[in-house]
Design a protein around this motif. Sequence first.
Motif, PDB file in Angstrom:
ATOM      1  N   ASP A 246      10.292  14.392   6.598  1.00  0.00           N
ATOM      2  CA  ASP A 246      10.709  14.831   7.932  1.00  0.00           C
ATOM      3  C   ASP A 246       9.931  16.101   8.266  1.00  0.00           C
ATOM      4  N   VAL A 247       9.193  16.063   9.380  1.00  0.00           N
ATOM      5  CA  VAL A 247       8.336  17.181   9.762  1.00  0.00           C
ATOM      6  C   VAL A 247       8.769  17.693  11.129  1.00  0.00           C
ATOM      7  N   PRO A 248       9.175  18.968  11.241  1.00  0.00           N
ATOM      8  CA  PRO A 248       9.519  19.525  12.559  1.00  0.00           C
ATOM      9  C   PRO A 248       8.286  19.609  13.450  1.00  0.00           C
ATOM     10  N   GLY A 249       8.527  19.643  14.758  1.00  0.00           N
ATOM     11  CA  GLY A 249       7.425  19.744  15.707  1.00  0.00           C
ATOM     12  C   GLY A 249       6.659  21.046  15.539  1.00  0.00           C
ATOM     13  N   GLY A 250       5.345  20.967  15.719  1.00  0.00           N
ATOM     14  CA  GLY A 250       4.492  22.143  15.615  1.00  0.00           C
ATOM     15  C   GLY A 250       4.079  22.487  14.208  1.00  0.00           C
ATOM     16  N   SER A 251       4.408  21.654  13.228  1.00  0.00           N
ATOM     17  CA  SER A 251       4.075  21.949  11.836  1.00  0.00           C
ATOM     18  C   SER A 251       2.671  21.476  11.498  1.00  0.00           C
ATOM     19  N   LEU A 252       2.116  22.080  10.475  1.00  0.00           N
ATOM     20  CA  LEU A 252       0.833  21.659   9.922  1.00  0.00           C
ATOM     21  C   LEU A 252       1.101  20.994   8.584  1.00  0.00           C
ATOM     22  N   VAL A 253       0.795  19.706   8.502  1.00  0.00           N
ATOM     23  CA  VAL A 253       1.083  18.909   7.311  1.00  0.00           C
ATOM     24  C   VAL A 253      -0.236  18.452   6.704  1.00  0.00           C
ATOM     25  N   ALA A 254      -0.416  18.708   5.423  1.00  0.00           N
ATOM     26  CA  ALA A 254      -1.608  18.256   4.707  1.00  0.00           C
ATOM     27  C   ALA A 254      -1.225  17.091   3.803  1.00  0.00           C
ATOM     28  N   ILE A 255      -2.058  16.060   3.800  1.00  0.00           N
ATOM     29  CA  ILE A 255      -1.829  14.892   2.949  1.00  0.00           C
ATOM     30  C   ILE A 255      -3.010  14.785   1.996  1.00  0.00           C
ATOM     31  N   VAL A 256      -2.723  14.843   0.705  1.00  0.00           N
ATOM     32  CA  VAL A 256      -3.777  14.778  -0.302  1.00  0.00           C
ATOM     33  C   VAL A 256      -3.431  13.688  -1.298  1.00  0.00           C
ATOM     34  N   GLY A 257      -4.442  13.309  -2.071  1.00  0.00           N
ATOM     35  CA  GLY A 257      -4.254  12.279  -3.075  1.00  0.00           C
ATOM     36  C   GLY A 257      -5.566  11.617  -3.392  1.00  0.00           C
ATOM     37  N   PRO A 258      -5.614  10.850  -4.473  1.00  0.00           N
ATOM     38  CA  PRO A 258      -6.869  10.181  -4.847  1.00  0.00           C
ATOM     39  C   PRO A 258      -7.283   9.132  -3.826  1.00  0.00           C
ATOM     40  N   THR A 259      -8.536   8.731  -3.903  1.00  0.00           N
ATOM     41  CA  THR A 259      -9.051   7.710  -3.006  1.00  0.00           C
ATOM     42  C   THR A 259      -8.273   6.408  -3.189  1.00  0.00           C
ATOM     43  N   GLY A 260      -7.903   5.787  -2.070  1.00  0.00           N
ATOM     44  CA  GLY A 260      -7.180   4.521  -2.118  1.00  0.00           C
ATOM     45  C   GLY A 260      -5.692   4.662  -2.323  1.00  0.00           C
ATOM     46  N   ALA A 261      -5.178   5.888  -2.217  1.00  0.00           N
ATOM     47  CA  ALA A 261      -3.746   6.088  -2.446  1.00  0.00           C
ATOM     48  C   ALA A 261      -2.893   5.659  -1.265  1.00  0.00           C
TER      49      ALA A 261
ATOM     50  N   VAL B 167       0.830  -1.200   0.000  1.00  0.00           N
ATOM     51  CA  VAL B 167       0.000   0.000   0.000  1.00  0.00           C
ATOM     52  C   VAL B 167       0.866   1.253   0.000  1.00  0.00           C
ATOM     53  N   LEU B 168       2.004   1.197   0.694  1.00  0.00           N
ATOM     54  CA  LEU B 168       2.948   2.313   0.734  1.00  0.00           C
ATOM     55  C   LEU B 168       4.315   1.836   0.246  1.00  0.00           C
ATOM     56  N   HIS B 169       4.983   2.677  -0.548  1.00  0.00           N
ATOM     57  CA  HIS B 169       6.276   2.309  -1.121  1.00  0.00           C
ATOM     58  C   HIS B 169       7.320   3.370  -0.782  1.00  0.00           C
TER      59      HIS B 169
ATOM     60  N   ILE C  42       0.143  11.972  -2.308  1.00  0.00           N
ATOM     61  CA  ILE C  42       0.389  10.526  -2.401  1.00  0.00           C
ATOM     62  C   ILE C  42      -0.487   9.968  -3.518  1.00  0.00           C
ATOM     63  N   GLU C  43       0.143   9.219  -4.432  1.00  0.00           N
ATOM     64  CA  GLU C  43      -0.578   8.515  -5.493  1.00  0.00           C
ATOM     65  C   GLU C  43      -0.025   7.097  -5.585  1.00  0.00           C
ATOM     66  N   GLN C  44      -0.936   6.148  -5.568  1.00  0.00           N
ATOM     67  CA  GLN C  44      -0.572   4.736  -5.672  1.00  0.00           C
ATOM     68  C   GLN C  44       0.509   4.354  -4.655  1.00  0.00           C
ATOM     69  N   GLY C  45       0.391   4.908  -3.454  1.00  0.00           N
ATOM     70  CA  GLY C  45       1.280   4.529  -2.367  1.00  0.00           C
ATOM     71  C   GLY C  45       2.640   5.186  -2.389  1.00  0.00           C
TER      72      GLY C  45
ATOM     73  N   LYS D 138      -3.416   7.248   2.089  1.00  0.00           N
ATOM     74  CA  LYS D 138      -3.278   8.380   3.018  1.00  0.00           C
ATOM     75  C   LYS D 138      -3.591   7.965   4.456  1.00  0.00           C
ATOM     76  N   THR D 139      -4.725   7.294   4.650  1.00  0.00           N
ATOM     77  CA  THR D 139      -5.106   6.871   6.005  1.00  0.00           C
ATOM     78  C   THR D 139      -4.131   5.843   6.554  1.00  0.00           C
ATOM     79  N   THR D 140      -3.675   4.939   5.704  1.00  0.00           N
ATOM     80  CA  THR D 140      -2.696   3.945   6.143  1.00  0.00           C
ATOM     81  C   THR D 140      -1.430   4.628   6.648  1.00  0.00           C
ATOM     82  N   LEU D 141      -1.021   5.677   5.977  1.00  0.00           N
ATOM     83  CA  LEU D 141       0.205   6.387   6.367  1.00  0.00           C
ATOM     84  C   LEU D 141       0.084   6.953   7.784  1.00  0.00           C
ATOM     85  N   VAL D 142      -1.007   7.652   8.073  1.00  0.00           N
ATOM     86  CA  VAL D 142      -1.125   8.250   9.411  1.00  0.00           C
ATOM     87  C   VAL D 142      -1.373   7.183  10.475  1.00  0.00           C
ATOM     88  N   ASN D 143      -1.965   6.044  10.085  1.00  0.00           N
ATOM     89  CA  ASN D 143      -2.169   4.964  11.060  1.00  0.00           C
ATOM     90  C   ASN D 143      -0.840   4.404  11.565  1.00  0.00           C
ATOM     91  N   LEU D 144       0.205   4.501  10.752  1.00  0.00           N
ATOM     92  CA  LEU D 144       1.517   4.002  11.177  1.00  0.00           C
ATOM     93  C   LEU D 144       2.116   4.867  12.283  1.00  0.00           C
TER      94      LEU D 144
END
Length: 652
Positions: A404-419, A397-399, A589-592, A421-427
């Motif tokens: 690397d994200v410094p503390g206090g940052s706002l990070v947006a994750i976008v991409g098509p459905t099934g790419a 699912v992820l490749h 994120i596209e296709q993992g 995204k949710t799996t990434l944050v679950n890790l």
Amino acid sequence: MTTASANTQASTDTATEPATPDIPARFLLRWMFSFLRPVRWQVFLACCYLAAFCGVEVLTVNQGGKAVDDLKALQLAHADGTSTVASFWDYLVTSDPASVRLRHTVIGFGLLTACLLMLRYLTTVSRSQMSMQMVYYIREAVYDKLQRVGFGFHDAVSSGQLINRALSDLQNVRIFVETAVLLTLEIVLIVGGYIVLILTLSPWVALLALLPLPVWTWYILRFSKRIQPAAKAVMEAEDKNVAIITENIAGVHVVKAFATEAQEIAKYNANADGFFDRVRGRIRLFANFQPIIRTIATASYLLLFFAAGVLIIQGSLTVGSLLILGGAMSQILSRLQQVSVINEQYQNAMVSARRLHEVLFAPPTIPQKPGAQPLPPGPGAVKFDHVSFAYGKGKHVLHDISFDVPGGSLVAIVGPTGAGKTTLVNLISRFYDPQEGRVLIDGVDVRDATIESLRLQVSFVFQETYLFSDTVGGNIAYGRPNLSEAEIEAAARLSQAHDFITALPLGYKTMLGERGSSLSGGQRQRLAIARAVVTNPRVLILDDATAAVDPETEDLIRRQMRQAMKGRTTFIIAHRISTVKSADLVIVIEQGRITQSGTHDVLMAQDGHYREIAAVQLHGDDVARDAEGQTLSHMDRVKGHAPVAHPPTLGT
């Protein structure tokens, strides 16, 4: 240590679907009887009462035979004139030897009967206490495990199966363990006591009566091998029934919306018919089993009376002895017939024990390392270091995800459905572990931290909002139930939920329906946001959290949450450009794979998925129609090339 902790200590999470292991029956028996440890004193007490009851029952039957013999002796005394008692009252006061002996025998019979009734009551009460406490500990173990088991296990096993295992299978194990201890003890004591009693009266009669018992034992063992597959088939069909009912109750709105009631009824009926056929097959096996068992029992009974009749004719047995033999043999056969009950419960329990064992001893996939330490303080910096992940042995699912994200940052994750995204944050919260690479928070590999400390520092607002049947305030304070009312209200104001909460009949003390059914989708989502921010996490993850609210409310929430996001790392999964354009880092994120990364302005200056969806949202459907079939996706453009030359790092 409680039974729950003892049975769940070895594993905390699971991932793959549990396969039915080939566990030896001897091991399963030992494991089932281990549930008696917490109630061993109740078991001991119940066994003591039962042993006393069995002993008194044998003495009562023997006393009844003596009473018949004393009556016969009194009758003979009247016949030969040695007794001159004229009325019933004379029997109560006379010193005639035959009358005195009968009187003492009757009084002893009455006392034994009263003692028998008292012991039966004590046995029943102690047995019930033992049974209920044992149920408590088994349920505690199962519920404890279901709370600790990993997402992978729940992904593989349906809720209907888990409910059935926590109810039906648990009861099958409990009934067998209770029966195996107490009923087996009762059978052994009663049969052994009566055999000793019969042997004292006539050894030859006892041997003849017990002659068919080896055949009885052989047939029961033979039957046991045939009934287990039938019992397993019945339980599997029952699992499907429970699963269908559970799914339809949870999805009743969908069923009603699509008018598929008849279709769902037909599906349930078809499965119920299969369940009925399997139950009927099991009943047929027992229907063939019972007559043979009873025939063997009747043969023993007939042999007894035939031999006793010959001995009475010869004068070797008295009428009272015949009564004792009849009563003893009746009790022996009635107890031995209960062996078939134990056998049926044993077959059901062996199947259920295997299914419970799969839950309580599921192999760990998210284990906590020995010596793991709480996550140390830090600003919430998150780093993915060449992370790859796949569910089970399927397609990745992820490749090779790195950023690397410094503390206090706002990070947006976008991409098509099934790419992915949710799996990434679950890790980040170790709902799953990657097969390759590392996920670090403040320089610590999340696998080196205790799971509890990690998940207290990472809060989620999921796509699908789940609320409990509790008060509004209780749902907001779910992560920290000791919060003050002021803190709960502050979180509600932050998520723009305070106004609608105060409009409810009891405000924050209003009880919610199941899964928050009494609220709208947007109201449930705002409560979920309040629940996440009230715990003051180091990392906040919003998985499309504002999808269920209108744009105006979303804008209000976004403005209010700027204060809540200050000083903590926030990941936002969203499809609206208005939600992500203020992010410090946008990851596409596209296709993992990460195909783009940077700020909103940087990505808008590049060809790719981000600018395409921005164009659609900013300029309407006409752009989408013009682009359809003409513009390749950015994933197609980068196919065959490295997705990014270097891991995206905020500020580079």
